[in-house]
Design a protein around this motif. Structure first.
Motif, PDB file in Angstrom:
ATOM      1  N   MET A  31      19.806  54.679 -33.950  1.00  0.00           N
ATOM      2  CA  MET A  31      19.204  54.445 -35.761  1.00  0.00           C
ATOM      3  C   MET A  31      18.810  55.593 -36.376  1.00  0.00           C
ATOM      4  O   MET A  31      19.409  56.111 -37.145  1.00  0.00           O
ATOM      5  CB  MET A  31      18.117  53.707 -35.319  1.00  0.00           C
ATOM      6  N   LYS A  32      17.789  57.011 -35.135  1.00  0.00           N
ATOM      7  CA  LYS A  32      17.880  58.047 -35.765  1.00  0.00           C
ATOM      8  C   LYS A  32      18.563  59.146 -36.320  1.00  0.00           C
ATOM      9  O   LYS A  32      18.924  59.683 -37.294  1.00  0.00           O
ATOM     10  CB  LYS A  32      17.273  58.572 -34.155  1.00  0.00           C
TER      11      LYS A  32
ATOM     12  N   GLU B  53      19.778  57.762 -39.269  1.00  0.00           N
ATOM     13  CA  GLU B  53      18.620  58.089 -40.715  1.00  0.00           C
ATOM     14  C   GLU B  53      18.854  59.993 -41.122  1.00  0.00           C
ATOM     15  O   GLU B  53      18.669  60.210 -41.719  1.00  0.00           O
ATOM     16  CB  GLU B  53      17.205  57.784 -40.215  1.00  0.00           C
TER      17      GLU B  53
ATOM     18  N   ALA C 104      21.594  60.300 -43.537  1.00  0.00           N
ATOM     19  CA  ALA C 104      21.332  60.025 -44.334  1.00  0.00           C
ATOM     20  C   ALA C 104      20.292  60.718 -45.423  1.00  0.00           C
ATOM     21  O   ALA C 104      20.774  61.250 -46.487  1.00  0.00           O
ATOM     22  CB  ALA C 104      20.611  59.020 -44.785  1.00  0.00           C
TER      23      ALA C 104
ATOM     24  N   GLY D 125      19.421  54.574 -45.171  1.00  0.00           N
ATOM     25  CA  GLY D 125      18.980  55.385 -43.907  1.00  0.00           C
ATOM     26  C   GLY D 125      17.409  54.630 -44.141  1.00  0.00           C
ATOM     27  O   GLY D 125      16.932  54.196 -42.656  1.00  0.00           O
ATOM     28  N   LEU D 126      17.206  54.679 -45.626  1.00  0.00           N
ATOM     29  CA  LEU D 126      15.431  53.939 -44.886  1.00  0.00           C
ATOM     30  C   LEU D 126      15.088  52.858 -44.704  1.00  0.00           C
ATOM     31  O   LEU D 126      13.884  52.719 -44.057  1.00  0.00           O
ATOM     32  CB  LEU D 126      14.882  54.167 -46.538  1.00  0.00           C
TER      33      LEU D 126
ATOM     34  N   SER E 129      16.581  51.579 -42.526  1.00  0.00           N
ATOM     35  CA  SER E 129      16.787  51.903 -41.293  1.00  0.00           C
ATOM     36  C   SER E 129      15.746  52.326 -40.630  1.00  0.00           C
ATOM     37  O   SER E 129      15.656  52.304 -39.589  1.00  0.00           O
ATOM     38  CB  SER E 129      18.222  52.615 -40.467  1.00  0.00           C
ATOM     39  N   LEU E 130      15.203  53.332 -40.785  1.00  0.00           N
ATOM     40  CA  LEU E 130      13.931  54.700 -40.487  1.00  0.00           C
ATOM     41  C   LEU E 130      12.667  53.048 -40.574  1.00  0.00           C
ATOM     42  O   LEU E 130      12.358  53.039 -39.918  1.00  0.00           O
ATOM     43  CB  LEU E 130      13.385  55.506 -41.618  1.00  0.00           C
TER      44      LEU E 130
ATOM     45  N   SER F  90      13.587  51.159 -37.044  1.00  0.00           N
ATOM     46  CA  SER F  90      13.529  51.462 -36.504  1.00  0.00           C
ATOM     47  C   SER F  90      12.101  51.818 -35.864  1.00  0.00           C
ATOM     48  O   SER F  90      11.790  51.951 -34.373  1.00  0.00           O
ATOM     49  CB  SER F  90      14.372  52.531 -36.168  1.00  0.00           C
TER      50      SER F  90
END
Length: 385
Positions: A146-147, A150, A153, A191-192, A194-195, A198
């Motif tokens: 995930m990171k 991100e 992204a 991505g945000l 996901s951020l 996570s």
């Protein structure tokens, strides 16, 4: 480790990262606790890095874009391509036109440096949590994936400064570059989300929320509610943008719909740019003694410099005649032995929470030097040689 590796040519870089059991108070005015002197550990606050990244986004990217656009290109804000395609302007209107496009690529690149530094610090913190058995290795693998997405992204978002949409003032001949221009914004939205997810997974799985004394009911419910709201907004915004650019049949844009979309756009901006900033500021100033602090010790060592190699060459043949394993540069001088022992002693003293058998270490050190560096003189009654 009590096993001393054989010196090799070149440089050896040792990196030790740990999270101290007792939280060290961190200044809210710096990313690190000052500029460390050579040999001193570097202390980095993960939350401070995030706070700096979000602050710089507003002060170094958004604010200059607004000022430059309104001062030197105000007509584009009133009659932008965003208005003709999507029905209203959003924050991207301040990034799309000169002179903002001359300045913002540089400031966003600086912002990106802080963001990547934060991702690296977050990775090191997770890695240490796994070593301390605070974070499951499977969850760690998921979080790493995930990171990486991100970080991609955030990096891909820089494309919006490189590819500006063609704005001819009409509704024709703009889609080709507009798609390339808007795609990074779509990826950043994903991505945000996901951020946010996570961060919640990490806080719950690693026990970080417990260390911060966050109330289980209120705080955790609001955190997961924040993630769900972000995901729902993105599920609306991305299809809306695609349909706006493609002019899908039946996709009408009445005034009520545009007003609703604009409200959701402002809400999304607050969630991605303001809420994380306030959260990081709260943790840095109100939870200073509880937030994680990375302590990095970096040691750069080398076997022997070129001038010292020549001094050892003449002793090499004598060492081989005694049946001892040859050293790459021959036997070291007494001064070199003393320097090597000092480095070993410092390394042993830097190891924390590890029981050290002093007698065992001394014997291992003697065996190492005798077997790899030739016979040495031992002073009677002491452990110095």
């Amino acid at each position: 480790s009590h096993h001393f590796p054989r010196p090799t040519e070149g440089k050896l870089v040792c990196l030790q990262v740990r999270i101290p059991p007792s939280r060290v108070a961190m200044s809210a005015t710096a990313i690190c606790t000052g500029i460390p002197h050579p040999g001193e550990p570097i202390r980095i606050g993960v939350e401070m890095l995030r706070l700096c990244a979000y602050l710089f986004w507003w002060v170094g990217v958004v604010l200059p874009g607004i000022i430059l656009t309104r001062l030197y290109n105000p007509e584009k804000e009133k009659h932008s391509i965003l208005t003709r395609v999507f029905g209203y302007n959003n924050i991207c209107v301040y990034f799309d036109y000169p002179p903002s496009t001359y300045v913002l690529p540089v400031t966003y690149a600086l912002n990106l440096i802080i963001l990547i530094a934060w991702f690296v610090a977050f990775f090191l913190r997770m890695r240490q949590n796994v070593a301390d058995n605070k974070l499951d290795s499977k969850i760690y693998t998921i979080l790493i994936i995930m990171k990486l997405f991100e970080a991609f992204a955030f990096i891909y978002f820089s494309t919006i400064f490189a590819v500006s949409p063609d704005d001819t003032g009409t509704d024709a001949d703009y889609n080709e570059k507009l798609y390339i221009h808007v795609a990074p914004w779509f990826f950043l939205q994903l991505g945000l989300v996901s951020l946010a997810i996570s961060s919640c997974i990490y806080g719950h799985a690693s026990g970080y929320w417990n260390e911060l004394h966050f109330i289980k009911g209120k705080w955790r419910l609001s955190a997961w509610g924040y993630c769900a709201t972000m995901a729902l907004l993105v599920c609306f915004k991305i299809p809306q943008g695609i349909n706006g650019m493609a002019k899908t049949s039946g996709w009408d844009t009445p005034s009520t719909y545009l007003t609703f979309s604009r409200i959701l756009d402002y809400l999304h901006l607050m969630l991605i740019g303001v809420v994380p900033l306030l959260k990081s500021a709260y943790l840095v100033w109100c939870k200073t003694e509880r937030i994680a602090l990375l302590v990095i010790n970096i040691e750069v060592d080398r076997a022997y410099p070129d001038e010292e190699k020549a001094e050892c060459v003449e002793m090499k043949s004598a060492q081989q005649n005694q049946g001892l394993p040859p050293h790459p540069y021959g036997s070291p001088t007494i001064d070199q032995e003393r320097k090597a022992l000092d480095r070993i002693s410092k390394s042993l003293h830097n190891i924390e929470d590890v029981p050290v058998d002093t007698e065992h270490d001394i014997n291992d050190t003697k065996t190492y030097f005798v077997s790899h560096m030739g016979p040495v003189d031992t002073h009677e009654g002491t452990d110095t040689f």
